[in-house]
Design a protein around this motif. Sequence first.
Motif: not given
Length: 67
Positions: A14-39
């Motif tokens: 919910e804070e636009a932080r990218v998560l890795d395959k295990d659901g952990r936050v990737v530090l310093g990486l944020f994403a929004a818009g059409e690059v984000v899936g599942g919406v």
Amino acid sequence: IYVHTSLDGLKTDEEARVLDKDGRVVLGLFAAGEVVGGVFGKDRIGGGSLANCLVMGRISGRNAARS
């Protein structure tokens, strides 16, 4: 037939932080818009991503500036 959009992409929280395959936050990486899936699931109406782009873009920009 043409490609309108991708319905899959990076997983974020919910804070636009990218998560890795295990659901952990990737530090310093944020994403929004059409690059984000599942919406939208399996389909969407053209232009339907604009609200998500604006809202999550603002959130990701704010959080990126803070980090």
